[in-house]
Design a protein around this motif. Sequence first.
Motif, PDB file in Angstrom:
ATOM      1  N   GLY A 411       0.812  -1.215   0.000  1.00 55.69           N
ATOM      2  CA  GLY A 411       0.000   0.000   0.000  1.00 55.69           C
ATOM      3  C   GLY A 411       0.838   1.254   0.000  1.00 55.69           C
ATOM      4  N   VAL A 412       1.973   1.230   0.670  1.00 55.64           N
ATOM      5  CA  VAL A 412       2.857   2.395   0.712  1.00 55.64           C
ATOM      6  C   VAL A 412       3.380   2.717  -0.688  1.00 55.64           C
ATOM      7  CG1 VAL A 412       5.053   3.267   1.577  1.00 55.64           C
ATOM      8  CG2 VAL A 412       3.519   2.006   3.106  1.00 55.64           C
ATOM      9  N   VAL A 413       3.796   1.710  -1.419  1.00 52.66           N
ATOM     10  CA  VAL A 413       4.360   1.915  -2.750  1.00 52.66           C
ATOM     11  C   VAL A 413       3.339   2.517  -3.708  1.00 52.66           C
ATOM     12  CG1 VAL A 413       5.350   0.763  -4.762  1.00 52.66           C
ATOM     13  CG2 VAL A 413       6.031   0.058  -2.460  1.00 52.66           C
ATOM     14  N   PHE A 414       2.163   1.895  -3.772  1.00 44.42           N
ATOM     15  CA  PHE A 414       1.171   2.347  -4.760  1.00 44.42           C
ATOM     16  C   PHE A 414       0.433   3.603  -4.321  1.00 44.42           C
ATOM     17  CE2 PHE A 414       2.091  -1.797  -6.402  1.00 44.42           C
ATOM     18  CZ  PHE A 414       1.912  -1.652  -7.761  1.00 44.42           C
ATOM     19  N   GLY A 415       0.309   3.833  -3.017  1.00 44.52           N
ATOM     20  CA  GLY A 415      -0.293   5.078  -2.554  1.00 44.52           C
ATOM     21  C   GLY A 415       0.539   6.279  -2.947  1.00 44.52           C
ATOM     22  N   THR A 416       1.854   6.153  -2.805  1.00 41.40           N
ATOM     23  CA  THR A 416       2.759   7.243  -3.180  1.00 41.40           C
ATOM     24  C   THR A 416       2.670   7.547  -4.674  1.00 41.40           C
ATOM     25  OG1 THR A 416       4.295   6.618  -1.407  1.00 41.40           O
ATOM     26  CG2 THR A 416       5.156   7.998  -3.188  1.00 41.40           C
ATOM     27  N   ALA A 417       2.709   6.512  -5.491  1.00 40.38           N
ATOM     28  CA  ALA A 417       2.650   6.708  -6.942  1.00 40.38           C
ATOM     29  C   ALA A 417       1.321   7.321  -7.376  1.00 40.38           C
ATOM     30  CB  ALA A 417       2.869   5.368  -7.652  1.00 40.38           C
ATOM     31  N   ALA A 418       0.214   6.916  -6.732  1.00 44.40           N
ATOM     32  CA  ALA A 418      -1.101   7.421  -7.111  1.00 44.40           C
ATOM     33  C   ALA A 418      -1.240   8.910  -6.817  1.00 44.40           C
ATOM     34  CB  ALA A 418      -2.185   6.635  -6.378  1.00 44.40           C
ATOM     35  N   VAL A 419      -0.730   9.358  -5.677  1.00 43.31           N
ATOM     36  CA  VAL A 419      -0.837  10.773  -5.315  1.00 43.31           C
ATOM     37  C   VAL A 419      -0.027  11.636  -6.278  1.00 43.31           C
ATOM     38  CG1 VAL A 419      -0.177  12.481  -3.590  1.00 43.31           C
ATOM     39  CG2 VAL A 419      -1.364  10.416  -2.892  1.00 43.31           C
ATOM     40  N   ILE A 420       1.164  11.208  -6.612  1.00 48.91           N
ATOM     41  CA  ILE A 420       1.976  11.965  -7.570  1.00 48.91           C
ATOM     42  C   ILE A 420       1.243  12.104  -8.901  1.00 48.91           C
ATOM     43  CG2 ILE A 420       4.111  11.919  -8.922  1.00 48.91           C
ATOM     44  CD1 ILE A 420       5.450  10.514  -6.533  1.00 48.91           C
ATOM     45  N   THR A 421       0.638  11.009  -9.347  1.00 48.07           N
ATOM     46  CA  THR A 421      -0.105  11.042 -10.611  1.00 48.07           C
ATOM     47  C   THR A 421      -1.324  11.944 -10.519  1.00 48.07           C
ATOM     48  OG1 THR A 421       0.608   8.763 -11.031  1.00 48.07           O
ATOM     49  CG2 THR A 421      -1.206   9.611 -12.367  1.00 48.07           C
ATOM     50  N   ALA A 422      -1.999  11.955  -9.376  1.00 49.64           N
ATOM     51  CA  ALA A 422      -3.185  12.790  -9.211  1.00 49.64           C
ATOM     52  C   ALA A 422      -2.843  14.270  -9.338  1.00 49.64           C
ATOM     53  CB  ALA A 422      -3.834  12.510  -7.855  1.00 49.64           C
ATOM     54  N   PHE A 423      -1.721  14.673  -8.781  1.00 56.07           N
ATOM     55  CA  PHE A 423      -1.320  16.075  -8.909  1.00 56.07           C
ATOM     56  C   PHE A 423      -0.971  16.419 -10.354  1.00 56.07           C
ATOM     57  CE2 PHE A 423      -0.683  16.084  -4.250  1.00 56.07           C
ATOM     58  CZ  PHE A 423      -1.324  17.291  -3.966  1.00 56.07           C
ATOM     59  N   ILE A 424      -0.400  15.483 -11.071  1.00 63.83           N
ATOM     60  CA  ILE A 424      -0.099  15.716 -12.485  1.00 63.83           C
ATOM     61  C   ILE A 424      -1.396  15.876 -13.283  1.00 63.83           C
ATOM     62  CG2 ILE A 424       0.891  14.691 -14.569  1.00 63.83           C
ATOM     63  CD1 ILE A 424       2.990  13.328 -12.783  1.00 63.83           C
ATOM     64  N   VAL A 425      -2.373  15.001 -13.010  1.00 64.88           N
ATOM     65  CA  VAL A 425      -3.646  15.043 -13.732  1.00 64.88           C
ATOM     66  C   VAL A 425      -4.382  16.351 -13.473  1.00 64.88           C
ATOM     67  CG1 VAL A 425      -5.962  14.035 -13.780  1.00 64.88           C
ATOM     68  CG2 VAL A 425      -3.956  12.555 -13.924  1.00 64.88           C
ATOM     69  N   THR A 426      -4.508  16.739 -12.203  1.00 67.01           N
ATOM     70  CA  THR A 426      -5.257  17.966 -11.898  1.00 67.01           C
ATOM     71  C   THR A 426      -4.529  19.204 -12.409  1.00 67.01           C
ATOM     72  OG1 THR A 426      -4.214  18.044  -9.694  1.00 67.01           O
ATOM     73  CG2 THR A 426      -6.380  16.979  -9.871  1.00 67.01           C
ATOM     74  N   GLY A 427      -3.218  19.119 -12.545  1.00 71.52           N
ATOM     75  CA  GLY A 427      -2.479  20.257 -13.077  1.00 71.52           C
ATOM     76  C   GLY A 427      -2.637  20.440 -14.566  1.00 71.52           C
ATOM     77  N   ARG A 428      -3.144  19.408 -15.262  1.00 72.60           N
ATOM     78  CA  ARG A 428      -3.301  19.484 -16.715  1.00 72.60           C
ATOM     79  C   ARG A 428      -4.754  19.605 -17.165  1.00 72.60           C
ATOM     80  NH1 ARG A 428       1.007  14.798 -18.752  1.00 72.60           N
ATOM     81  NH2 ARG A 428       2.904  15.852 -17.987  1.00 72.60           N
ATOM     82  N   LEU A 429      -5.687  19.765 -16.216  1.00 65.32           N
ATOM     83  CA  LEU A 429      -7.102  19.870 -16.583  1.00 65.32           C
ATOM     84  C   LEU A 429      -7.364  21.162 -17.354  1.00 65.32           C
ATOM     85  CD1 LEU A 429      -8.908  18.746 -13.299  1.00 65.32           C
ATOM     86  CD2 LEU A 429      -8.782  17.482 -15.446  1.00 65.32           C
ATOM     87  N   LYS A 430      -8.338  21.067 -18.271  1.00 63.95           N
ATOM     88  CA  LYS A 430      -8.774  22.235 -19.027  1.00 63.95           C
ATOM     89  C   LYS A 430     -10.293  22.305 -18.990  1.00 63.95           C
ATOM     90  CE  LYS A 430      -4.841  22.225 -22.196  1.00 63.95           C
ATOM     91  NZ  LYS A 430      -4.409  22.171 -23.620  1.00 63.95           N
ATOM     92  N   PRO A 431     -10.890  23.509 -18.963  1.00 62.80           N
ATOM     93  CA  PRO A 431     -12.351  23.639 -18.927  1.00 62.80           C
ATOM     94  C   PRO A 431     -13.001  22.943 -20.105  1.00 62.80           C
ATOM     95  CG  PRO A 431     -11.305  25.752 -18.488  1.00 62.80           C
ATOM     96  CD  PRO A 431     -10.223  24.818 -18.951  1.00 62.80           C
ATOM     97  N   GLY A 432     -14.086  22.223 -19.816  1.00 64.98           N
ATOM     98  CA  GLY A 432     -14.867  21.600 -20.875  1.00 64.98           C
ATOM     99  C   GLY A 432     -14.269  20.339 -21.426  1.00 64.98           C
ATOM    100  N   ARG A 433     -13.160  19.860 -20.821  1.00 62.06           N
ATOM    101  CA  ARG A 433     -12.528  18.644 -21.332  1.00 62.06           C
ATOM    102  C   ARG A 433     -12.296  17.673 -20.179  1.00 62.06           C
ATOM    103  NH1 ARG A 433      -7.376  19.684 -24.871  1.00 62.06           N
ATOM    104  NH2 ARG A 433      -7.717  17.459 -25.171  1.00 62.06           N
ATOM    105  N   ALA A 434     -12.687  16.436 -20.392  1.00 61.88           N
ATOM    106  CA  ALA A 434     -12.473  15.396 -19.391  1.00 61.88           C
ATOM    107  C   ALA A 434     -12.516  14.069 -20.099  1.00 61.88           C
ATOM    108  CB  ALA A 434     -13.513  15.463 -18.284  1.00 61.88           C
ATOM    109  N   GLY A 435     -12.339  13.017 -19.346  1.00 61.97           N
ATOM    110  CA  GLY A 435     -12.214  11.712 -19.953  1.00 61.97           C
ATOM    111  C   GLY A 435     -13.490  10.934 -20.108  1.00 61.97           C
ATOM    112  N   PHE A 436     -14.674  11.472 -19.715  1.00 61.41           N
ATOM    113  CA  PHE A 436     -15.898  10.697 -19.877  1.00 61.41           C
ATOM    114  C   PHE A 436     -17.054  11.616 -20.215  1.00 61.41           C
ATOM    115  CE2 PHE A 436     -15.939  11.931 -15.423  1.00 61.41           C
ATOM    116  CZ  PHE A 436     -17.223  12.390 -15.264  1.00 61.41           C
ATOM    117  N   GLY A 437     -18.053  11.023 -20.870  1.00 68.19           N
ATOM    118  CA  GLY A 437     -19.295  11.738 -21.143  1.00 68.19           C
ATOM    119  C   GLY A 437     -19.075  12.918 -22.058  1.00 68.19           C
ATOM    120  N   ALA A 438     -20.164  13.665 -22.273  1.00 68.91           N
ATOM    121  CA  ALA A 438     -20.106  14.871 -23.073  1.00 68.91           C
ATOM    122  C   ALA A 438     -19.869  16.047 -22.159  1.00 68.91           C
ATOM    123  CB  ALA A 438     -21.415  15.056 -23.844  1.00 68.91           C
ATOM    124  N   ALA A 439     -18.708  16.628 -22.244  1.00 71.23           N
ATOM    125  CA  ALA A 439     -18.366  17.732 -21.355  1.00 71.23           C
ATOM    126  C   ALA A 439     -18.920  19.023 -21.917  1.00 71.23           C
ATOM    127  CB  ALA A 439     -16.847  17.832 -21.207  1.00 71.23           C
TER     128      ALA A 439
END
Length: 463
Positions: A411-439
């Motif tokens: 859990g320690v290994v994958f928890g660390t990797a997941a948080v780093i990735t989450a910050f990368i994802v939220t830092g690249r968000l753009k209005p009206g664009r996402a990975g599901f549905g009609a934005a």
Amino acid sequence: MRHTAVMAGSGAIGLLALFVVDLLNLFYISRLGDKGLTAAIGFTGAVGMVQMAVSIGLSIGLGAVVSRLLGAGHDEEAGRIATTSLIGMSAVMFLIGIGTVAFLGPILHGLGAGGATALAAADFIRIVSPCLFVMPLTMGFSALLRAVGDARRSMTITLWGAAVSAILDPVLILGLGTGLHLGLVGAAISTLASRFTVALLGYIGVRRHHLLYRPVAAMAIADLRRVGTVAMPAILTNLATPVGGAFVTHAMARFGLQAVAGQATIDRITPVAFAFIFALTGSVGPIMAQNLGAGMLPRVRETLRASLWQVLGCVLVAWAVLALLQNQLAVWFNATGMAAELLHLFCSFVVASFLWVGALFVANAAFNNLGFPLLSTAFNWGRATLGTIPFVLIGMRYGPAGVLLGQAAGGVVFGTAAVITAFIVTGRLKPGRAGFGAAPTVQAGTAKAAEGMLAEVDGTDRG
């Protein structure tokens, strides 16, 4: 910080009530003095967690899509999808419940259950599983109430369900006032009574918010597919945890009933100790989804940061409390021998690993609600496979304690990797664009209006 604390805090009270009742089930069963029944709870928990994982995944899909539509001001569309999805969710869980009963023998054998312990576990599952269609209703109604910010009502209906169990458990399990104890059969009856209560009260609450619209048959497939786009990866994500847990239960079973009983006790204490974190991960998703729908991306990132700080605070408090109460817990749950050793190890050291598990939960909530559910699936399954199996196999060489420590290390290994990735994802968000549905494209007026709605949080206003 205040928004996430209000939503998660109110949700935690409701969850805590349910988890405490679950813990009381174990307490009442342990009073019967039968280690086989205590171990049976561990096996029923392994099966129930798989069922619950599917239901949680379905409710995540419902909450993510509806929250985003509400954030964009598309109330009628959100209500239509909500109704269609609830019907579909119940149908899916009914089939899963029937399938569980049909293959119950091989399932319990695969977990390592045998003899009287397997029979006791089977009695519980045969009562609960055919009524599994109620579970997604309880979770779905709660998700819809959180989607409109009515955390107080979501908490209240859960408390009523917990109250029903708290009253029925000692009567049905121990036979208080009747002279006839039903053991796990009584616990199963109490569980169903609680779920039906929550479902009924949840329906009443959702109707008061006018969240349910008449489904349109011609659009049912499209609506279900839209929710399923989020729900299916979320289901796969949530299945990882019980699958990994089942492997741990199987590993513990090799060391006897006391090891399984110790693991079962830890599994019941954990959600009580970390009810706030479980509620937090269920609450921050809709907050992120609404702000994404309204184009308020800085609030999405701030929600992630605030959630992680709150995870840290919760773990530190829980660690201190469990370390102080570990001896008393062993007495309360009649834990002796190997069961007591595992409980002391958990309360003294292993509990700290939940900091990374909680961080993984928060990251998964972000992935599921911001349009990147496959990332959530990848991290959870990575933790359940690469982060569990090799670590547990190595730990088994050192006995049950090694199994527990091995599970924590992954859990320690994958928890660390997941948080780093989450910050990368939220830092690249753009209005009206996402990975599901009609934005929906975010207009300046929509964002401004949404900002006004989101400015004040009192537990009842949307968002």
